[in-house]
Design a protein around this motif. Structure first.
Motif, PDB file in Angstrom:
ATOM      1  N   THR A 129       0.833  -1.207   0.000  1.00 27.78           N
ATOM      2  CA  THR A 129       0.000   0.000   0.000  1.00 27.78           C
ATOM      3  C   THR A 129       0.867   1.257   0.000  1.00 27.78           C
ATOM      4  OG1 THR A 129      -1.775  -1.153   1.192  1.00 27.78           O
ATOM      5  CG2 THR A 129      -1.810   1.255   1.238  1.00 27.78           C
ATOM      6  N   VAL A 133       0.750   3.963  -3.052  1.00 25.88           N
ATOM      7  CA  VAL A 133       0.362   5.350  -2.795  1.00 25.88           C
ATOM      8  C   VAL A 133       1.437   6.325  -3.274  1.00 25.88           C
ATOM      9  CG1 VAL A 133      -0.047   7.014  -0.932  1.00 25.88           C
ATOM     10  CG2 VAL A 133      -1.210   4.805  -0.899  1.00 25.88           C
ATOM     11  N   THR A 134       2.700   5.905  -3.195  1.00 25.64           N
ATOM     12  CA  THR A 134       3.801   6.798  -3.579  1.00 25.64           C
ATOM     13  C   THR A 134       4.327   6.517  -4.991  1.00 25.64           C
ATOM     14  OG1 THR A 134       5.382   5.283  -2.514  1.00 25.64           O
ATOM     15  CG2 THR A 134       4.535   7.121  -1.188  1.00 25.64           C
ATOM     16  N   SER A 139       5.180  12.177  -5.622  1.00 26.49           N
ATOM     17  CA  SER A 139       5.858  11.564  -4.471  1.00 26.49           C
ATOM     18  C   SER A 139       7.356  11.468  -4.704  1.00 26.49           C
ATOM     19  CB  SER A 139       5.283  10.173  -4.200  1.00 26.49           C
ATOM     20  OG  SER A 139       3.929  10.253  -3.814  1.00 26.49           O
TER      21      SER A 139
END
Length: 208
Positions: A129, A133-134, A139
């Motif tokens: 996860t 997400v990054t 990011s």
């Protein structure tokens, strides 16, 4: 040969990888509606989703060693492979929550505590996860060098997923053992490349 393949891959759009990544899910849905899953359909759904996530995880890990060993460049597809892996991991976890646990959250927590292989799976999912997400340019710019360090979590995540699979089966079957072996080989290749660099950095610090 590598140059020919690289020219072909440069013409291949990234969305085609997503399309190919959807094939296992389409086949699973087909088998589900046509009664081709066997005597324990819930288990088969969960296992197939989990195995597919692991296959794409290994594919993601293999991109860099493949480039270094063969000069075949699949780097532009690595993000898609990683996100497809995460998508199947989400489906795997969702199938367990919905079909196995029937959204009984208290029972779910008891099962996680009682069955250590579930803890391995949950830890791996949390790592994946964080990576998913990054997995974007914002990011990368925001985190700088920390982004690369964070994304090294893919290696322990892959090991945890393999152990999760083996432990869940409670059998030393050839397929999960082969997947674990592949992951360890890819991890060893990474370490072999990292060790000389670490030695050079240590020598420079000592010289300073």
């Amino acid at each position: 040969m590598a140059q020919v393949l690289n020219r072909w891959f440069r013409r291949l759009p990234v969305w085609a990888v997503w399309l190919l990544g959807a094939i296992p899910l389409v086949l699973l849905v087909w088998d589900t509606f046509h009664g081709n899953l066997g005597v324990e359909p819930v288990r088969d759904i969960e296992h197939r989703l989990g195995r597919t996530a692991l296959y794409f995880l290994i594919g993601t890990l293999a991109v860099t060693p493949l480039l270094r060993l063969t000069r075949i460049n699949l780097v532009r597809f690595r993000q898609a492979l990683g996100l497809i892996c995460f998508s199947y991991a989400v489906l795997h976890l969702s199938a367990w929550i919905a079909f196995d646990m029937a959204f009984l959250w208290a029972q779910m927590l008891k099962d996680v505590v009682k069955r250590p292989y579930l803890i391995f799976g949950m830890l791996a999912f949390l790592m994946l996860t964080a990576l998913a997400v990054t997995s974007n340019r914002w990011s990368i710019r925001r985190m700088g060098a920390g982004w690369r360090r964070l994304h090294r979590l893919i290696y322990p995540a892959a090991v945890l997923v393999s152990v999760h699979w083996l432990w869940a089966l409670k059998l030393w079957e050839s397929k999960p053992l082969t997947m674990l072996g592949l992951i360890l080989v890819l991890l060893a290749l990474r370490l072999l490349r990292f060790l000389p660099r670490a030695g050079r950095n240590a020598a420079r610090r000592a010289g300073a």
